[in-house]
Design a protein around this motif. Structure first.
Motif, PDB file in Angstrom:
ATOM      1  N   PRO A  15       0.834  -1.204   0.000  1.00 54.31           N
ATOM      2  CA  PRO A  15       0.000   0.000   0.000  1.00 54.31           C
ATOM      3  C   PRO A  15       0.870   1.256   0.000  1.00 54.31           C
ATOM      4  N   LYS A  16       0.326   2.345  -0.519  1.00 52.88           N
ATOM      5  CA  LYS A  16       1.080   3.580  -0.693  1.00 52.88           C
ATOM      6  C   LYS A  16       1.478   4.176   0.660  1.00 52.88           C
ATOM      7  N   CYS A  17       2.749   4.216   0.923  1.00 50.85           N
ATOM      8  CA  CYS A  17       3.395   4.876   2.057  1.00 50.85           C
ATOM      9  C   CYS A  17       4.852   4.442   2.040  1.00 50.85           C
ATOM     10  N   GLN A  18       5.611   4.850   3.012  1.00 53.85           N
ATOM     11  CA  GLN A  18       7.012   4.453   3.085  1.00 53.85           C
ATOM     12  C   GLN A  18       7.114   3.191   3.934  1.00 53.85           C
ATOM     13  N   GLY A  55       4.973   5.403  10.232  1.00 48.62           N
ATOM     14  CA  GLY A  55       3.960   5.877  11.166  1.00 48.62           C
ATOM     15  C   GLY A  55       3.621   4.866  12.243  1.00 48.62           C
ATOM     16  N   SER A  56       4.314   3.726  12.248  1.00 48.80           N
ATOM     17  CA  SER A  56       4.009   2.655  13.196  1.00 48.80           C
ATOM     18  C   SER A  56       5.027   2.589  14.327  1.00 48.80           C
ATOM     19  N   VAL A  57       4.581   2.034  15.439  1.00 48.12           N
ATOM     20  CA  VAL A  57       5.459   1.713  16.556  1.00 48.12           C
ATOM     21  C   VAL A  57       5.228   0.241  16.876  1.00 48.12           C
ATOM     22  N   ILE A  58       6.296  -0.517  16.954  1.00 47.64           N
ATOM     23  CA  ILE A  58       6.169  -1.915  17.351  1.00 47.64           C
ATOM     24  C   ILE A  58       7.187  -2.194  18.452  1.00 47.64           C
ATOM     25  N   HIS A  59       6.942  -3.239  19.184  1.00 48.13           N
ATOM     26  CA  HIS A  59       7.929  -3.627  20.192  1.00 48.13           C
ATOM     27  C   HIS A  59       8.400  -5.033  19.900  1.00 48.13           C
ATOM     28  N   SER A  60       9.649  -5.283  20.287  1.00 42.41           N
ATOM     29  CA  SER A  60      10.207  -6.613  20.094  1.00 42.41           C
ATOM     30  C   SER A  60      10.970  -6.991  21.353  1.00 42.41           C
ATOM     31  N   GLN A  61      11.276  -8.257  21.446  1.00 40.26           N
ATOM     32  CA  GLN A  61      11.987  -8.758  22.607  1.00 40.26           C
ATOM     33  C   GLN A  61      13.035  -9.747  22.134  1.00 40.26           C
ATOM     34  N   ASN A  62      14.210  -9.665  22.702  1.00 43.69           N
ATOM     35  CA  ASN A  62      15.286 -10.583  22.348  1.00 43.69           C
ATOM     36  C   ASN A  62      14.954 -11.972  22.897  1.00 43.69           C
ATOM     37  N   LEU A  82       9.163   6.151  11.462  1.00 44.34           N
ATOM     38  CA  LEU A  82       8.615   7.504  11.350  1.00 44.34           C
ATOM     39  C   LEU A  82       7.958   7.754   9.996  1.00 44.34           C
ATOM     40  N   GLU A  83       6.825   8.445  10.046  1.00 41.05           N
ATOM     41  CA  GLU A  83       6.132   8.932   8.854  1.00 41.05           C
ATOM     42  C   GLU A  83       6.965  10.083   8.305  1.00 41.05           C
ATOM     43  N   PRO A  84       7.387  10.045   7.022  1.00 37.24           N
ATOM     44  CA  PRO A  84       8.322  11.056   6.519  1.00 37.24           C
ATOM     45  C   PRO A  84       7.795  12.491   6.536  1.00 37.24           C
ATOM     46  N   GLU A  85       6.513  12.698   6.293  1.00 31.99           N
ATOM     47  CA  GLU A  85       5.979  14.063   6.249  1.00 31.99           C
ATOM     48  C   GLU A  85       5.892  14.691   7.634  1.00 31.99           C
ATOM     49  N   GLN A 122       8.525  14.575  15.892  1.00 32.20           N
ATOM     50  CA  GLN A 122       9.798  14.894  15.245  1.00 32.20           C
ATOM     51  C   GLN A 122      10.881  15.351  16.212  1.00 32.20           C
ATOM     52  N   ASP A 123      10.580  16.295  17.067  1.00 28.10           N
ATOM     53  CA  ASP A 123      11.633  16.847  17.934  1.00 28.10           C
ATOM     54  C   ASP A 123      11.752  16.093  19.256  1.00 28.10           C
TER      55      ASP A 123
END
Length: 129
Positions: A15-18, A55-62, A82-85, A122-123
């Motif tokens: 789908p259209k996005c980065q 635009g997503s946040v995911i978590h992972s575990q070793n 991060l969402e580029p815009e 962003q900041d």
């Protein structure tokens, strides 16, 4: 999916996005022949390709050297795609104090109290957890 023996590339629709490569964080490049189509290459024994939508946040575990669930600790890594815009990302993670107790996990989720919202801007002035 790769369908033929010896094949290691496939043109895939996204789908259209980065999109980011889960393993190295690199942005995948569009195929110039077709919009929203990407050439995905995978060489055995590389891991199965996994992509993160911007635009997503995911978590992972070793889980290296983990052979039983009780060996898991409570250390997680948050990955922000991060969402580029807007240079922001949002997501949710499960908030359960005792992952080893299935009844606790089930009861917290049934009552609607098991998810934390996460947002980053962003900041880095906006980090909600």
């Amino acid at each position: 999916p790769v369908l033929y023996e010896g094949q290691n590339k496939v043109n895939a629709y996204f789908p259209k996005c980065q999109w980011y490569n889960f393993y190295n964080g690199k942005i995948i490049q569009k195929n110039t022949d077709s919009p929203n189509t990407y050439e995905i290459e995978n060489q055995f024994p590389d891991p199965v390709p996994v992509w993160i939508r911007s635009g997503s946040v995911i978590h992972s575990q070793n889980t290296e050297k983990v052979t039983r669930i009780k060996q898991l600790d409570d250390t997680f890594q948050l990955i922000f795609a991060l969402e580029p815009e807007t240079m922001s990302a949002k997501g949710q993670i499960m908030d359960v104090l005792d992952y080893m107790n299935d009844e606790t996990v089930f009861n917290r989720c049934v009552s609607g109290n098991c998810m934390l919202d996460i947002e980053i801007a962003q900041d880095l002035s906006l980090i909600h957890i």
